[in-house]
Design an enzyme around this catalytic site. Structure first.
Site, PDB file in Angstrom:
ATOM      1  CE1 TYR A  23      -3.042  -3.133   0.409  1.00 36.86           C
ATOM      2  CE2 TYR A  23      -2.979  -2.650   2.602  1.00 36.86           C
ATOM      3  CZ  TYR A  23      -3.347  -3.450   1.479  1.00 36.86           C
ATOM      4  OH  TYR A  23      -4.380  -4.342   1.574  1.00 36.86           O
ATOM      5  CG  HIS A  45      -0.493  -8.661   0.083  1.00 30.75           C
ATOM      6  ND1 HIS A  45      -0.249  -7.519   0.138  1.00 30.75           N
ATOM      7  CD2 HIS A  45      -1.768  -8.844  -0.476  1.00 30.75           C
ATOM      8  CE1 HIS A  45      -1.119  -6.639  -0.424  1.00 30.75           C
ATOM      9  NE2 HIS A  45      -2.305  -7.516  -0.437  1.00 30.75           N
TER      10      HIS A  45
END
Length: 299
Positions: free
Chosen positions: A44, A116
């Site tokens: 992010y 992830h």
């Protein structure tokens, strides 16, 4: 875990720039509303989300909240001097990822580490990534381990792995669509794996009482068929005396296997509004029955 968690993709300048002050206001509003679970990732904003979340949590007692971040992408400077993402599901890479996340966060430990988007290197994630997380949990480096993605192939590959504590399902177990119910959720239930339900507004499409014509889906313009489905859901929820966002939140939390519904926010007011909606005690059994009859959700 608290029933609601705060996701921090927006802290990485998703869709619009985010200042530290604004990120802190969002975390403060979440804390005041009783939220004690916070999720982030190196991906992010190339580490910016972790940095901003860490600063926003700096004054909070560490024992009073649960923090998750993700592994599988290392941030590295390329030959042109640009910071880039580099896939790495090796044990050394995962250990380094956690160390670097803790440095950005300014904290001493992660409660949960999630593989992830393992679909990008699925074989590596299964052969080296998962065993590495198991060892890190055994060593006490992390408290719990799991996987986080919206890819159904990857979710299915991990849903029956009893080594996992949790699976974060991103946008695949929502009022709009429920492909995870076909196999992933039953497999996780059988394996004793809890769920973290994220992306429950499907990129914001379900966050409005009337989905806008320019609504997004998977960070792009929403396909016409899905937009029409969301608009139909909005009509039905209004006829039932509620709103699409409230129904979306209630549906995402219905399953007892869901440990937390993880919500993003780009303002403190969004947090306060969503918490009010999630805490609305009025039953929605009649709405669920109608949606089942219409084939919009499974029985």
């Amino acid at each position: 875990m608290t029933a609601l968690g705060l996701g921090t993709a927006q802290f990485g300048d998703l869709y619009q720039a985010m200042t530290q002050d604004r990120a802190t206001e969002i975390v403060d509003a979440a804390w005041e509303a009783g939220i004690r679970y916070f999720d982030t990732a190196p991906h992010y904003g190339l580490g910016r989300a972790e940095q901003r979340l860490g600063l926003a949590l700096r004054s909070r007692p560490r024992a009073q909240y649960v923090l998750s971040s993700k592994v599988g992408r290392l941030l590295r400077v390329d030959s042109s001097g640009e910071l880039t993402r580099h896939w790495d599901f090796t044990e050394a890479g995962i250990r380094r990822s956690i160390e670097e996340s803790l440095q950005r966060l300014g904290l001493d430990r992660l409660d949960i580490a999630l593989l992830h988007d393992p679909q990008e290197r699925l074989t590596d994630a299964l052969r080296t990534g998962l065993p590495a997380l198991v060892r890190l949990r055994e060593e006490g480096v992390v408290g719990a381990i799991g996987v986080g993605t919206g890819d159904m192939t990857a979710l299915a590959a991990f849903a029956n792995r009893a080594e996992l504590d949790t699976i974060m399902i991103a946008g695949r177990y929502t009022l709009l669509e429920q492909p995870a119910l076909a196999g992933v959720v039953p497999a996780a239930r059988a394996a004793g794996i809890s769920l973290l339900n994220a992306g429950v507004f499907n990129s914001g499409m379900l966050a409005q009482e009337q989905p806008a014509p320019d609504a997004r889906y998977e960070y792009q313009a929403a396909p016409r068929q899905l937009l029409a489905r969301a608009q139909r859901l909005a009509q039905l929820t209004a006829a039932a005396g509620t709103t699409l966002p409230r129904a979306a939140l209630a549906y995402a939390a219905r399953d007892p296997l869901v440990a937390s519904v993880v919500l993003g926010a780009d303002s403190a007011e969004q947090i306060r509004t969503n918490v009010r909606l999630a805490q609305d005690p009025r039953p929605l059994d009649g709405l669920w029955s109608e949606l089942v009859t219409l084939g919009l959700i499974p029985a």
